[in-house]
Design a protein around this motif. Structure first.
Motif, PDB file in Angstrom:
ATOM      1  N   LEU A  82      65.167  16.066 150.815  1.00 19.59           N
ATOM      2  CA  LEU A  82      64.136  16.725 151.843  1.00 19.59           C
ATOM      3  C   LEU A  82      65.130  16.536 153.066  1.00 19.59           C
ATOM      4  N   LYS A  83      65.324  17.438 153.659  1.00 17.37           N
ATOM      5  CA  LYS A  83      66.036  17.230 155.118  1.00 17.37           C
ATOM      6  C   LYS A  83      65.349  17.943 156.158  1.00 17.37           C
ATOM      7  N   THR A  84      65.396  17.255 157.417  1.00 13.12           N
ATOM      8  CA  THR A  84      64.605  17.828 158.657  1.00 13.12           C
ATOM      9  C   THR A  84      65.552  19.167 158.856  1.00 13.12           C
ATOM     10  N   VAL A 111      78.211  26.689 150.003  1.00  8.96           N
ATOM     11  CA  VAL A 111      78.405  26.265 151.186  1.00  8.96           C
ATOM     12  C   VAL A 111      77.217  25.311 151.679  1.00  8.96           C
ATOM     13  N   ASN A 112      77.820  24.134 152.049  1.00 13.18           N
ATOM     14  CA  ASN A 112      76.728  23.102 152.312  1.00 13.18           C
ATOM     15  C   ASN A 112      76.144  23.574 154.034  1.00 13.18           C
ATOM     16  N   GLU A 113      76.807  23.296 154.970  1.00 14.43           N
ATOM     17  CA  GLU A 113      76.317  23.750 156.166  1.00 14.43           C
ATOM     18  C   GLU A 113      77.797  23.957 157.186  1.00 14.43           C
ATOM     19  N   ILE A 114      77.542  24.780 158.180  1.00 16.35           N
ATOM     20  CA  ILE A 114      78.525  24.986 159.054  1.00 16.35           C
ATOM     21  C   ILE A 114      78.057  24.403 160.377  1.00 16.35           C
ATOM     22  N   LEU A 169      63.565  21.356 151.435  1.00 15.76           N
ATOM     23  CA  LEU A 169      64.030  20.618 150.220  1.00 15.76           C
ATOM     24  C   LEU A 169      65.007  21.576 149.495  1.00 15.76           C
ATOM     25  N   GLU A 170      66.051  20.762 149.530  1.00 11.67           N
ATOM     26  CA  GLU A 170      67.418  21.542 148.850  1.00 11.67           C
ATOM     27  C   GLU A 170      67.635  20.703 147.501  1.00 11.67           C
ATOM     28  N   GLY A 171      68.012  21.478 146.421  1.00 12.53           N
ATOM     29  CA  GLY A 171      68.329  21.169 145.017  1.00 12.53           C
ATOM     30  C   GLY A 171      69.735  20.217 145.180  1.00 12.53           C
ATOM     31  N   PHE A 172      69.628  19.397 144.752  1.00 13.06           N
ATOM     32  CA  PHE A 172      71.203  18.515 144.490  1.00 13.06           C
ATOM     33  C   PHE A 172      72.082  19.037 143.896  1.00 13.06           C
ATOM     34  N   ILE A 173      73.079  19.188 144.608  1.00 12.37           N
ATOM     35  CA  ILE A 173      74.404  20.125 143.947  1.00 12.37           C
ATOM     36  C   ILE A 173      75.316  18.848 143.219  1.00 12.37           C
ATOM     37  N   ASP A 174      75.458  19.172 141.904  1.00 12.75           N
ATOM     38  CA  ASP A 174      76.280  18.077 141.274  1.00 12.75           C
ATOM     39  C   ASP A 174      77.703  18.581 141.409  1.00 12.75           C
ATOM     40  N   GLN A 203      83.849  17.673 144.168  1.00 11.62           N
ATOM     41  CA  GLN A 203      84.558  17.604 145.474  1.00 11.62           C
ATOM     42  C   GLN A 203      83.846  18.154 146.599  1.00 11.62           C
ATOM     43  N   GLU A 204      84.011  17.690 147.709  1.00 10.65           N
ATOM     44  CA  GLU A 204      83.638  18.208 148.788  1.00 10.65           C
ATOM     45  C   GLU A 204      84.880  18.644 149.841  1.00 10.65           C
ATOM     46  N   VAL A 205      84.841  19.757 150.080  1.00  9.68           N
ATOM     47  CA  VAL A 205      86.012  20.181 151.102  1.00  9.68           C
ATOM     48  C   VAL A 205      85.543  20.953 152.280  1.00  9.68           C
ATOM     49  N   GLY A 207      67.915  11.740 158.884  1.00  9.58           N
ATOM     50  CA  GLY A 207      66.786  12.682 158.754  1.00  9.58           C
ATOM     51  C   GLY A 207      66.837  13.375 157.207  1.00  9.58           C
ATOM     52  N   GLN A 208      67.379  12.545 156.148  1.00  8.59           N
ATOM     53  CA  GLN A 208      67.449  12.978 154.925  1.00  8.59           C
ATOM     54  C   GLN A 208      66.949  11.952 153.796  1.00  8.59           C
ATOM     55  N   VAL A 209      66.237  12.541 152.982  1.00  7.31           N
ATOM     56  CA  VAL A 209      65.467  11.599 151.816  1.00  7.31           C
ATOM     57  C   VAL A 209      66.146  12.105 150.598  1.00  7.31           C
TER      58      VAL A 209
HETATM   59  P1  AMP Z   1      74.680  17.039 155.265  1.00  3.59           P
HETATM   60  O1  AMP Z   1      74.174  16.214 156.672  1.00  3.59           O
HETATM   61  O2  AMP Z   1      73.613  18.068 155.094  1.00  3.59           O
HETATM   62  O3  AMP Z   1      76.158  17.769 155.621  1.00  3.59           O
HETATM   63  O4  AMP Z   1      74.953  16.013 154.357  1.00  3.59           O
HETATM   64  C1  AMP Z   1      75.421  15.135 154.388  1.00  3.59           C
HETATM   65  C2  AMP Z   1      76.289  14.572 153.019  1.00  3.59           C
HETATM   66  O5  AMP Z   1      75.195  14.447 151.985  1.00  3.59           O
HETATM   67  C3  AMP Z   1      77.023  15.798 152.463  1.00  3.59           C
HETATM   68  O6  AMP Z   1      78.359  16.067 152.888  1.00  3.59           O
HETATM   69  C4  AMP Z   1      76.819  15.432 150.930  1.00  3.59           C
HETATM   70  O7  AMP Z   1      77.772  14.561 150.639  1.00  3.59           O
HETATM   71  C5  AMP Z   1      75.576  14.960 150.799  1.00  3.59           C
HETATM   72  N1  AMP Z   1      74.626  16.133 150.480  1.00  3.59           N
HETATM   73  C6  AMP Z   1      73.993  16.694 151.345  1.00  3.59           C
HETATM   74  N2  AMP Z   1      73.200  17.607 150.675  1.00  3.59           N
HETATM   75  C7  AMP Z   1      73.485  17.740 149.446  1.00  3.59           C
HETATM   76  C8  AMP Z   1      73.111  18.215 148.075  1.00  3.59           C
HETATM   77  N3  AMP Z   1      72.133  19.547 148.462  1.00  3.59           N
HETATM   78  N4  AMP Z   1      73.516  18.182 147.072  1.00  3.59           N
HETATM   79  C9  AMP Z   1      74.467  17.110 146.901  1.00  3.59           C
HETATM   80  N5  AMP Z   1      74.896  16.522 148.052  1.00  3.59           N
HETATM   81  C10 AMP Z   1      74.520  16.790 149.220  1.00  3.59           C
END
Ligand code: AMP
Length: 365
Positions: free
Chosen positions: A158-160, A277-280, A193-198, A201-203, A169-171
């Motif tokens: 859960l993220k604001t 894509v996680n975020e921009i 609410l975001e599904g957790f991505i398994d 790597q993160e790039v 701001g994340q739980v």
């Molecule tokens: P964020 O502030 O959204 O970039 O989240 C910080 C870090 O938390 C990310 O770089 C990931 O390592 C982890 N994270 C955030 N969202 C997710 C997700 N939906 N699934 C898996 N890991 C996440």
């Protein structure tokens, strides 16, 4: 870039800001500081707008306004004093932008800011381009929280929607019943609410787009986070060549769709089903600090070039680098690090706090 006519050496050409122009930067942290240093190398002046005194950027810039973002007079005077406005963080109050946009060009533009200030708008935008994101659901009340956990499931986060950074701001939720306490900690702030991505790597791709639409991407870096805060970025990453191409194409698609001007950080999860894509981030990015010692033209100079209407510089990587952040007490290792071959980048922050980014080092791999 400038006319050699003796009477007007700084004459503007082709809508390029001439050397000697003043770049306004909203925010006085380390990103603003490194933007100022790069601008200075290009013969530009910078003017920092920052509420706190003695900011890292303010101390290396020609002009500083110390005022809050709701100080209308200060914003107007700042807007009048600068030739273009940029920013080092995306959570600038909309009311401040309303004033500034009447006075000067703001790069990157407001459309991008609106998207990157709200995780829901950001995800919808990315999906509209056909790009993969984590599955998500909007949560603004108890009922939506329960519906979200039913549709997204666990594990999830859960993220604001607004104002979160560095994992704040994340739980993380591992059991459906935890959604209630998680939602309580958001104190009513609209969330997703975001599904957790398994991920494997993160790039991230640090990408730049010029006023003329030219796009240039740095080689994707591989990121490791500790407690939600970036720890290291390594280039080259372990991406395969097709994945690397894919990452760069995704970044280019995003920048072109937004008609973006400046440098952007695009964070990606690498999964067996492709890149997600996680975020921009519509600004220079911590995961692009390696470019200071890995490329001729670093992300900070590239951003100044883009917003000044100059041609983008050569961002090809000449050295393999691992960037390591110095967080909190890590800064006390500078005496030992200074004896190594690592390039030191120290932000000059007055106080050490846990989790605070104090500096970084770039080491040759
Ligand atoms: P964020 O502030 O959204 O970039 O989240 C910080 C870090 O938390 C990310 O770089 C990931 O390592 C982890 N994270 C955030 N969202 C997710 C997700 N939906 N699934 C898996 N890991 C996440």
């Amino acid at each position: 870039l400038y006319s050699s006519a003796a009477s007007d050496v700084y004459k503007r050409q082709d809508n390029q800001l001439p050397i000697g122009s003043t770049i306004g930067i909203l925010g006085g942290g380390q990103l603003g500081r490194m933007l100022s240093l790069a601008a200075s190398r290009l013969g530009m002046n910078t003017h920092i707008f920052e509420p706190n005194i003695n900011s890292p950027a303010g101390r290396v810039s020609q002009h500083v306004t110390t005022a809050s973002y709701d100080d209308v007079e200060a914003l107007q005077a700042f807007g009048q004093a600068v030739d273009v406005i940029t920013y080092e963080f995306e959570n600038i109050p909309t009311s401040a932008l309303d004033i500034l946009e009447n006075m000067s060009t703001i790069y990157p533009g407001r459309g991008t800011l609106a998207i990157s200030q709200d995780r829901l708008a950001e995800k919808n935008f990315l999906n509209s381009l056909g790009l993969q994101t984590a599955p998500f659901a909007n949560v603004e009340n108890d009922k939506e929280a329960v519906a979200a956990i039913a549709s997204i499931g666990t594990p999830s986060i859960l993220k604001t929607r607004r104002m979160g950074y560095d994992g704040k701001g994340q739980v993380k939720i591992t059991k459906p019943t935890q959604i209630h306490t998680a939602w309580d900690t958001m104190q009513g702030s609209a969330s997703i609410l975001e599904g957790f991505i398994d991920f494997n790597q993160e790039v991230s791709v640090i990408a730049a787009r010029g006023v003329d639409g030219e796009v240039s991407c740095y080689d994707p870096g591989e990121n490791v986070h500790h407690d939600g805060i970036l720890h290291t970025t390594k280039v080259p990453s372990s991406l395969s060549t097709p994945q690397r191409v894919d990452a760069v194409l995704i970044a280019g698609k995003i920048l072109n769709a937004l008609q973006y001007v400046g440098v952007m950080g695009v964070e990606l999860f690498v999964t067996p089903n492709g890149l997600v894509v996680n975020e921009i981030a519509p600004r220079v990015h911590n995961s692009g600090h390696w470019t200071q010692n890995g490329c001729d033209i670093c992300q900070f100079e590239q951003h100044i070039r883009a917003i000044a209407g100059w041609p983008l510089g050569d961002g090809s990587r000449h050295t393999d680098i691992t960037m390591e952040n110095l967080i909190g007490e890590d800064i006390n290792h500078i005496p030992e690090l200074s004896k190594s071959s690592a390039a030191l980048h120290i932000y000059g922050k007055e106080e050490i706090k846990p989790g605070r980014k104090m500096g970084h080092v770039n080491k040759r791999n």
